[in-house]
Every structure is written in C-alpha cells, then in structure tokens.
Design a protein around this motif. Structure first.
Motif, PDB file in Angstrom:
ATOM      1  N   GLU A 167       0.831  -1.201   0.000  1.00  0.00           N
ATOM      2  CA  GLU A 167       0.000   0.000   0.000  1.00  0.00           C
ATOM      3  C   GLU A 167       0.869   1.256   0.000  1.00  0.00           C
ATOM      4  OE1 GLU A 167      -3.494   2.141   2.694  1.00  0.00           O
ATOM      5  OE2 GLU A 167      -2.607   0.220   3.292  1.00  0.00           O
ATOM      6  N   ILE A 168       0.500   2.192  -0.847  1.00  0.00           N
ATOM      7  CA  ILE A 168       1.232   3.456  -0.940  1.00  0.00           C
ATOM      8  C   ILE A 168       0.625   4.435   0.056  1.00  0.00           C
ATOM      9  CG2 ILE A 168       1.861   5.376  -2.444  1.00  0.00           C
ATOM     10  CD1 ILE A 168       1.662   3.497  -4.795  1.00  0.00           C
ATOM     11  N   GLN A 169       1.410   4.864   1.031  1.00  0.00           N
ATOM     12  CA  GLN A 169       0.954   5.821   2.042  1.00  0.00           C
ATOM     13  C   GLN A 169       1.255   7.241   1.543  1.00  0.00           C
ATOM     14  OE1 GLN A 169      -0.744   4.998   4.658  1.00  0.00           O
ATOM     15  NE2 GLN A 169      -0.459   2.758   4.542  1.00  0.00           N
ATOM     16  N   HIS A 170       0.171   7.916   1.079  1.00  0.00           N
ATOM     17  CA  HIS A 170       0.369   9.257   0.543  1.00  0.00           C
ATOM     18  C   HIS A 170       0.356  10.286   1.683  1.00  0.00           C
ATOM     19  CE1 HIS A 170       0.345  12.410  -2.476  1.00  0.00           C
ATOM     20  NE2 HIS A 170      -0.608  13.007  -1.782  1.00  0.00           N
ATOM     21  N   MET A 171       1.363  11.109   1.730  1.00  0.00           N
ATOM     22  CA  MET A 171       1.472  12.129   2.772  1.00  0.00           C
ATOM     23  C   MET A 171       1.000  13.471   2.219  1.00  0.00           C
ATOM     24  SD  MET A 171       2.584  10.506   5.378  1.00  0.00           S
ATOM     25  CE  MET A 171       3.057  11.876   6.451  1.00  0.00           C
ATOM     26  N   PHE A 172      -0.153  13.913   2.713  1.00  0.00           N
ATOM     27  CA  PHE A 172      -0.648  15.224   2.316  1.00  0.00           C
ATOM     28  C   PHE A 172       0.139  16.316   3.044  1.00  0.00           C
ATOM     29  CE2 PHE A 172      -4.173  12.384   1.496  1.00  0.00           C
ATOM     30  CZ  PHE A 172      -4.596  12.796   0.242  1.00  0.00           C
ATOM     31  N   ARG A 173       0.056  17.523   2.512  1.00  0.00           N
ATOM     32  CA  ARG A 173       0.776  18.643   3.116  1.00  0.00           C
ATOM     33  C   ARG A 173       0.143  18.995   4.462  1.00  0.00           C
ATOM     34  NH1 ARG A 173       1.614  24.691   0.472  1.00  0.00           N
ATOM     35  NH2 ARG A 173       2.883  25.554   2.186  1.00  0.00           N
TER      36      ARG A 173
END
Length: 437
Positions: A329-335
């Motif tokens: 799973e790709i853990q996307h880090m929002f700003r």
C-alpha cells in the motif's frame, strides 16, 4: 490449347510412336538409357493434374516406357520407415518401374556408401539380399552413433536386362537411440574464487530432497552426462535445457556440452543472471529437459529446488507469483497545515493595525469635527458616505471569507452609486461656495 499441353502431347506421341515402331519392326529403338530416364522424369513431373486429356497423355507414354523389352527406366524406393532403432533395425528398399511394377528381371543391389551427416563415419560396401522383391539392410548393427546417414546404392542386373541401371542413388535414414542420465551433480561455488561450498549427488529419475541456497556471491553449477541405454556409451544430444520455475515465471538456460569429455555443464551466475529473473528472490523448481530429433525417449527430469537470493531483490518472498499479488500500500502524505501563531500574538497584531484609526478618532475629537459641510451636500452627501462605507465593508468581508470574484462583483455594484453621489455632492458644495462669495 496452351504450349504446355502441346509439349506434353508431343512428348507422349514421340514416346509411344518410338516403341510402337520398335515393336512393329522388331528392332531396338534409337533411344539411349539416359534419354529414357529423362523421359521418365519428365512424365513424373506431370502426374499431378486434374485434366483428363493431360492424364491420358501421361499414362500412354508411361505405359510405353514400362511395358517394352528394350529400355525400362526404374527407380529405387524406400519402403520402410526412414527411422531405424534397436527395435526396428532394418531398412527396406525395392526397385520399381515408372508405374510401380517390379522390374522384369532380377537385380543385385549394393550399398555403396553409408555416411554420417557430420562426416565422421563412413561404412564400406555391402551387397543386399532380396526377399519377395525387397532388399533389407540391418543398418543399426553397422553404425556406431545415432544421427542422419546418407546411403548410396548401385544396381546390376543378373544377365541381360532392358532395365536402365541406377548408380549411387542417395537415400537419407535417421538412426534413433535411447539415452539416460549417466552421472549428475549439483554444486554451489564461489563466483570469484571458484571454490565449491556444497555439492549434491543426483540420481535419475529421483528428485533431490536437499536445497541449495545461493546469493550474489555464488554460482549454481550442474554437471551431467548422457549415456546410451544399451551400450552405456556417452552420448550427445541436440537439445539440453535447464528450466527454473517459480509460479508463472519460467527461465530456460542451455546446458553446454564438452565434445572431448562428453559432459554437459550448466552455470548460473547470481550477478549476471539477476536481470533474467527480474531480481525476484525465492525458491525455484529446477528441471532438466533433454531432446533430439533422433531420440526415442525425450524426457524432463525434476531435479529439485534451489533458493536464490539476488542483490537488490524485490520484497516478495512467498510462494505466490509476485506478478499477481497485491502490491504494498502506498501511504500518501498530504501537506500538513502550517502551525498558526498563538492567539495573543494575532490579537496584539490586530490592535496595532487598528491603533492608527483609534488615534485618528482621538485627534478628531481633540480638534473638533467639521461637519458643517455635510448639510451642504444634502442627500447626495449621505448617499456618498453610505456607498463609501459599503465599499469598506466589502473589503473587510474579502479579508474574512469572500473570494476575489465575489468581491469584484460587489465593488462593481457599489462603485456606480458612489461615483454618481460623490459627483453630485461635490457640485453642490462648489455651487454653494460660489453663492457665499
């Protein structure tokens, strides 16, 4: 009628006329053996036809060549299979006329040469015996190695014969054989120094229960020999592959043969082969595939399994094929939101911004408001100040929640009455000042 039909008709008429004249006069025709052979070959090239007239010309001429007492062209035919083995060691040939009939007289057939396709074996002449018009030759007992052999024959009539003699008629025959594994071993060696770290002896057709574990510093080496099942002599084949399988992945490698020692070798360098495997580490099933066009028993041998660990390998280490598994799973880090200053600082800043306005009001109170001219402007002055106040309110709302487009719309609506009211107010003040002077 086309030219091709004319040539066939002319040839047929010439052949039938020559032998009809010879039969009528009782004299041998003026036709040589070479000419008769050429006529026969020409007729055989025109046998595949669907035209009735064309077929009639071929049959008439072939009958004349087949049933005369002067010159009869014949050919040597292979009546048995083109493959010989230990179970079927003989080849059989027979003499036949252009219509497939046996020759009118007895012949002796001699094998002139038997030559291996590789050119490394040639057998001497051998006279064949006849039985019911068939000539048999036990080729398997005379040759020493399998492969394709070219045989040439010579024929000679017993006594006088009208049959055209055949010399060195070539036929190709394949000698087949059966092989098995003579010896085999699987080892793990250092790729730089070549020292053997582990060695496993293999026994065909059993699979090894031991598993080799190879990493980027080692090589997987397999050595084996093939032997003839009957003679136990070492043999070579055209195709020997090593297959490594894991899930849907199949990678094939060629096992190279040493023609001096007759030993096959397969080497898997864990560094150079990483690209072939996509650097996918894990357990691979290993098998050997042996085949040859002259081999009676091509086979595939399940050797066992090897564990391969490549440098920079993928994270997949299970038995399931990595291609069809769920990817990590790709853990996307929002700003992240910027940290706001404390309320005390923001309140202090607001007070400092509004302090000039408060100072202005204080000074106005101190010096006194001059609102005497407000009445001079009349209603236009009231409208102007209300519109101007509305503009300041719009600016304030823009600072709080309005966007630029909504702000522009409101300013456009307020600017029209502000401009008109301001213009009228200034005109009235100017006219009032002129009247006072």
């Amino acid at each position: 009628m086309c030219v091709q039909y004319d040539s066939l008709e002319t040839t047929s008429n010439v052949i039938t006329g020559i032998f009809a004249m010879a039969t009528k006069t009782g004299e041998a025709p003026a036709i040589t053996s070479e000419q008769a052979t050429k006529f026969g070959n020409y007729l055989l090239t025109n046998t595949y036809t669907v035209d009735v007239a064309r077929l009639a010309y071929v049959l008439a001429a072939a009958t004349a060549l087949d049933r005369n007492q002067y010159v009869v062209p014949c050919s040597l035919l292979l009546t048995s299979s083109g493959y010989v083995s230990r179970a079927n060691p003989d080849i059989q040939v027979r003499l036949a006329t252009i219509l497939g009939s046996p020759p009118p007289t007895e012949f002796t057939v001699t094998v002139m040469t038997v030559t291996h396709q590789e050119g490394d074996e040639t057998l001497p002449k051998k006279k064949l015996k006849s039985k019911n018009g068939l000539y048999s030759y036990n080729l398997f007992q005379d040759v020493s190695s399998p492969g394709v052999y070219t045989l040439t024959f010579s024929t000679e009539s017993v006594g006088g014969s009208p049959v055209v003699k055949l010399t060195e008629t070539p036929l190709q025959v394949t000698v087949s054989f059966e092989v098995t594994i003579g010896s085999a071993e699987l080892s793990l060696s250092d790729r730089e120094h070549g020292t053997t770290a582990k060695k496993i002896s293999l026994e065909y057709p059993n699979s090894s229960k031991e598993t080799l574990e190879a990493d980027q510093h080692s090589k997987v080496v397999m050595k084996f020999t093939l032997i003839d099942k009957e003679t136990k002599k070492s043999a070579l084949v055209h195709q020997a592959f090593v297959r490594l399988t894991r899930g849907q992945h199949e990678i094939f490698f060629v096992a190279t043969a040493n023609k001096k020692t007759l030993q096959y070798t397969f080497e898997l360098d864990m560094v150079t082969a990483a690209e072939d495997f996509g650097s996918l580490s894990g357990s691979y099933a290993m098998s050997l595939i042996v085949g040859d066009f002259a081999l009676e028993n091509p086979f595939s041998w399940d050797i066992g399994s090897v564990s391969l660990l490549f440098a920079g390998s993928t994270t997949d280490t299970g038995d399931e094929d990595y291609t069809y598994r769920a990817k990590p799973e790709i853990q996307h880090m929002f700003r992240l939101e910027e940290k706001l200053p404390p309320k005390v600082i923001s309140s202090t800043f607001t007070v400092l911004v509004l302090s000039p306005l408060a100072l202005l009001l204080v000074l106005w109170v101190g010096i006194g408001f001059n609102v005497s001219g407000l009445g001079t402007g009349g209603l236009w002055a009231v409208m102007f100040h209300i519109s101007l106040g509305g503009i300041f309110v719009v600016y304030y709302l823009f600072w709080l929640k309005l966007n630029m487009f909504d702000t522009m719309k409101l300013l456009a609506l307020l600017s029209v009455p502000t401009f008109l009211a301001g213009n009228r107010m200034l005109k009235r003040i100017a006219s009032s000042n002129q009247s006072a002077s």
